[in-house]
Design a protein around this motif. Structure first.
Motif, PDB file in Angstrom:
ATOM      1  N   ASP A   9       0.095 -39.830 -30.078  1.00 39.22           N
ATOM      2  CA  ASP A   9       1.064 -38.814 -29.544  1.00 39.22           C
ATOM      3  C   ASP A   9       0.181 -38.279 -28.377  1.00 39.22           C
ATOM      4  OD1 ASP A   9       2.562 -38.693 -31.929  1.00 39.22           O
ATOM      5  OD2 ASP A   9       1.328 -37.810 -32.937  1.00 39.22           O
ATOM      6  N   TRP A  10       1.027 -38.111 -27.262  1.00 37.40           N
ATOM      7  CA  TRP A  10       0.454 -37.878 -26.014  1.00 37.40           C
ATOM      8  C   TRP A  10       1.174 -36.539 -25.903  1.00 37.40           C
ATOM      9  CZ3 TRP A  10      -2.199 -40.824 -22.354  1.00 37.40           C
ATOM     10  CH2 TRP A  10      -2.465 -42.007 -22.892  1.00 37.40           C
ATOM     11  N   HIS A  11       0.281 -35.112 -25.535  1.00 36.45           N
ATOM     12  CA  HIS A  11       0.798 -34.084 -25.283  1.00 36.45           C
ATOM     13  C   HIS A  11       0.349 -33.492 -23.826  1.00 36.45           C
ATOM     14  CE1 HIS A  11       2.167 -33.258 -29.297  1.00 36.45           C
ATOM     15  NE2 HIS A  11       0.995 -34.142 -29.552  1.00 36.45           N
ATOM     16  N   TYR A  12       1.110 -33.240 -22.879  1.00 36.49           N
ATOM     17  CA  TYR A  12       0.774 -32.915 -21.578  1.00 36.49           C
ATOM     18  C   TYR A  12       1.770 -32.066 -20.792  1.00 36.49           C
ATOM     19  CZ  TYR A  12       3.629 -37.192 -20.931  1.00 36.49           C
ATOM     20  OH  TYR A  12       4.631 -37.911 -20.861  1.00 36.49           O
ATOM     21  N   ASP A  13       1.539 -31.295 -19.848  1.00 33.62           N
ATOM     22  CA  ASP A  13       2.250 -30.374 -19.438  1.00 33.62           C
ATOM     23  C   ASP A  13       3.214 -30.882 -18.083  1.00 33.62           C
ATOM     24  OD1 ASP A  13       3.506 -28.158 -18.094  1.00 33.62           O
ATOM     25  OD2 ASP A  13       1.685 -26.823 -18.046  1.00 33.62           O
ATOM     26  N   THR A  14       4.247 -31.112 -18.121  1.00 31.89           N
ATOM     27  CA  THR A  14       5.055 -31.843 -16.621  1.00 31.89           C
ATOM     28  C   THR A  14       5.020 -30.824 -15.596  1.00 31.89           C
ATOM     29  OG1 THR A  14       7.094 -31.262 -17.628  1.00 31.89           O
ATOM     30  CG2 THR A  14       6.209 -33.510 -18.337  1.00 31.89           C
ATOM     31  N   ALA A  15       4.986 -29.588 -15.974  1.00 34.76           N
ATOM     32  CA  ALA A  15       5.021 -28.467 -14.694  1.00 34.76           C
ATOM     33  C   ALA A  15       3.509 -28.544 -14.198  1.00 34.76           C
ATOM     34  CB  ALA A  15       5.286 -27.108 -15.404  1.00 34.76           C
ATOM     35  N   ASP A  16       2.499 -29.127 -14.897  1.00 37.85           N
ATOM     36  CA  ASP A  16       0.962 -28.988 -14.485  1.00 37.85           C
ATOM     37  C   ASP A  16       0.298 -30.255 -14.649  1.00 37.85           C
ATOM     38  OD1 ASP A  16      -1.418 -28.360 -13.391  1.00 37.85           O
ATOM     39  OD2 ASP A  16      -1.719 -26.627 -14.695  1.00 37.85           O
ATOM     40  N   TRP A  17       0.391 -31.189 -13.828  1.00 46.27           N
ATOM     41  CA  TRP A  17      -0.020 -32.597 -14.050  1.00 46.27           C
ATOM     42  C   TRP A  17      -1.794 -32.618 -14.418  1.00 46.27           C
ATOM     43  CZ3 TRP A  17       2.827 -36.105 -16.214  1.00 46.27           C
ATOM     44  CH2 TRP A  17       4.199 -36.102 -15.891  1.00 46.27           C
ATOM     45  N   LEU A  18      -2.196 -31.774 -13.672  1.00 41.76           N
ATOM     46  CA  LEU A  18      -3.647 -31.615 -13.636  1.00 41.76           C
ATOM     47  C   LEU A  18      -4.430 -30.663 -14.764  1.00 41.76           C
ATOM     48  CD1 LEU A  18      -4.375 -31.342  -9.913  1.00 41.76           C
ATOM     49  CD2 LEU A  18      -4.409 -33.476 -11.328  1.00 41.76           C
ATOM     50  N   ALA A  19      -3.394 -30.251 -15.656  1.00 45.50           N
ATOM     51  CA  ALA A  19      -3.999 -29.542 -16.975  1.00 45.50           C
ATOM     52  C   ALA A  19      -4.224 -30.580 -17.841  1.00 45.50           C
ATOM     53  CB  ALA A  19      -2.681 -28.728 -17.425  1.00 45.50           C
ATOM     54  N   PRO A  20      -5.287 -30.234 -18.710  1.00 43.47           N
ATOM     55  CA  PRO A  20      -5.769 -31.255 -19.738  1.00 43.47           C
ATOM     56  C   PRO A  20      -4.640 -31.865 -20.706  1.00 43.47           C
ATOM     57  CG  PRO A  20      -7.178 -29.294 -19.723  1.00 43.47           C
ATOM     58  CD  PRO A  20      -5.996 -29.173 -18.785  1.00 43.47           C
ATOM     59  N   TRP A  21      -4.757 -33.031 -20.897  1.00 40.92           N
ATOM     60  CA  TRP A  21      -3.991 -33.584 -21.689  1.00 40.92           C
ATOM     61  C   TRP A  21      -4.531 -33.818 -23.122  1.00 40.92           C
ATOM     62  CZ3 TRP A  21      -0.618 -38.538 -19.284  1.00 40.92           C
ATOM     63  CH2 TRP A  21      -0.547 -38.104 -18.112  1.00 40.92           C
ATOM     64  N   ARG A  22      -3.509 -34.040 -24.453  1.00 42.85           N
ATOM     65  CA  ARG A  22      -4.100 -34.296 -25.580  1.00 42.85           C
ATOM     66  C   ARG A  22      -3.507 -35.550 -25.952  1.00 42.85           C
ATOM     67  NH1 ARG A  22      -2.306 -32.691 -30.509  1.00 42.85           N
ATOM     68  NH2 ARG A  22      -3.707 -32.940 -32.197  1.00 42.85           N
ATOM     69  N   ILE A  23      -4.270 -36.445 -26.344  1.00 42.89           N
ATOM     70  CA  ILE A  23      -4.035 -37.814 -27.223  1.00 42.89           C
ATOM     71  C   ILE A  23      -4.400 -37.976 -28.611  1.00 42.89           C
ATOM     72  CG2 ILE A  23      -3.999 -40.191 -26.658  1.00 42.89           C
ATOM     73  CD1 ILE A  23      -5.207 -38.977 -23.665  1.00 42.89           C
ATOM     74  N   SER A  24      -3.673 -38.252 -29.438  1.00 45.06           N
ATOM     75  CA  SER A  24      -3.951 -38.109 -30.672  1.00 45.06           C
ATOM     76  C   SER A  24      -3.358 -39.156 -31.630  1.00 45.06           C
ATOM     77  CB  SER A  24      -4.080 -36.774 -31.447  1.00 45.06           C
ATOM     78  OG  SER A  24      -2.552 -36.279 -31.552  1.00 45.06           O
ATOM     79  N   GLY A  25      -4.028 -39.541 -32.679  1.00 47.51           N
ATOM     80  CA  GLY A  25      -3.335 -40.558 -33.586  1.00 47.51           C
ATOM     81  C   GLY A  25      -4.395 -40.546 -34.871  1.00 47.51           C
ATOM     82  N   GLN A  26      -3.999 -41.586 -35.712  1.00 45.73           N
ATOM     83  CA  GLN A  26      -4.709 -41.561 -37.019  1.00 45.73           C
ATOM     84  C   GLN A  26      -6.321 -41.755 -36.687  1.00 45.73           C
ATOM     85  OE1 GLN A  26      -3.330 -44.487 -39.588  1.00 45.73           O
ATOM     86  NE2 GLN A  26      -4.798 -44.199 -41.234  1.00 45.73           N
ATOM     87  N   ASN A  27      -6.728 -42.682 -35.549  1.00 46.21           N
ATOM     88  CA  ASN A  27      -7.891 -42.998 -35.294  1.00 46.21           C
ATOM     89  C   ASN A  27      -8.402 -42.371 -33.935  1.00 46.21           C
ATOM     90  OD1 ASN A  27      -8.200 -44.616 -37.675  1.00 46.21           O
ATOM     91  ND2 ASN A  27      -6.911 -46.043 -36.803  1.00 46.21           N
ATOM     92  N   VAL A  28      -7.651 -41.743 -33.257  1.00 46.72           N
ATOM     93  CA  VAL A  28      -8.070 -41.390 -31.999  1.00 46.72           C
ATOM     94  C   VAL A  28      -7.842 -39.618 -31.653  1.00 46.72           C
ATOM     95  CG1 VAL A  28      -7.262 -41.477 -29.585  1.00 46.72           C
ATOM     96  CG2 VAL A  28      -7.000 -43.478 -30.988  1.00 46.72           C
TER      97      VAL A  28
END
Length: 113
Positions: A9-28
């Motif tokens: 699962d990738w969570h990021y702000d398309t209005a602010d590409w330099l804001a932190p992204w969150r990447i998550s999964g069962q093992n990540v």
């Protein structure tokens, strides 16, 4: 190096590409903090492409062979690309009897009668 074979699962702000992204999964469980964004955009008649390639640092953890590996400031990139194109060639699999596709009109590979 270890391949992560699960859907993430990738969570990021398309209005602010330099804001932190969150990447998550069962093992990540990672946070990606970009410091640069290379953008590209092409708009042609039949082809379009838009992209953001962000360079930054990954921090968090990944489960590798039942062992939790801590990631701290790993340099890398993440990207989002959107591409669109139209295939103008005749497609026989779409030419079904009784439909609008059954008699393609004049065009490349289909000369006028």
């Amino acid at each position: 190096m270890h391949r992560i074979g699960e859907e993430l699962d990738w969570h990021y702000d398309t209005a602010d590409w330099l804001a932190p992204w969150r990447i998550s999964g069962q093992n990540v469980e990672l946070e990606f903090t970009p410091f640069g964004d290379r953008t590209s955009r092409t708009e042609l008649l039949l082809v379009a492409s838009r992209g953001h390639q962000c360079l930054g640092h990954f921090t968090g953890s990944v489960l590798v062979e039942e062992r939790r590996v801590r990631i701290d400031g790993l340099l890398g990139w993440a990207e989002q690309m959107r591409n669109r194109w139209w295939d103008t060639s005749p497609r026989k699999e779409l030419q079904r009897p009784g439909t609008a596709w059954s008699k393609p009109g004049p065009g490349p590979g289909n000369p006028a009668p």
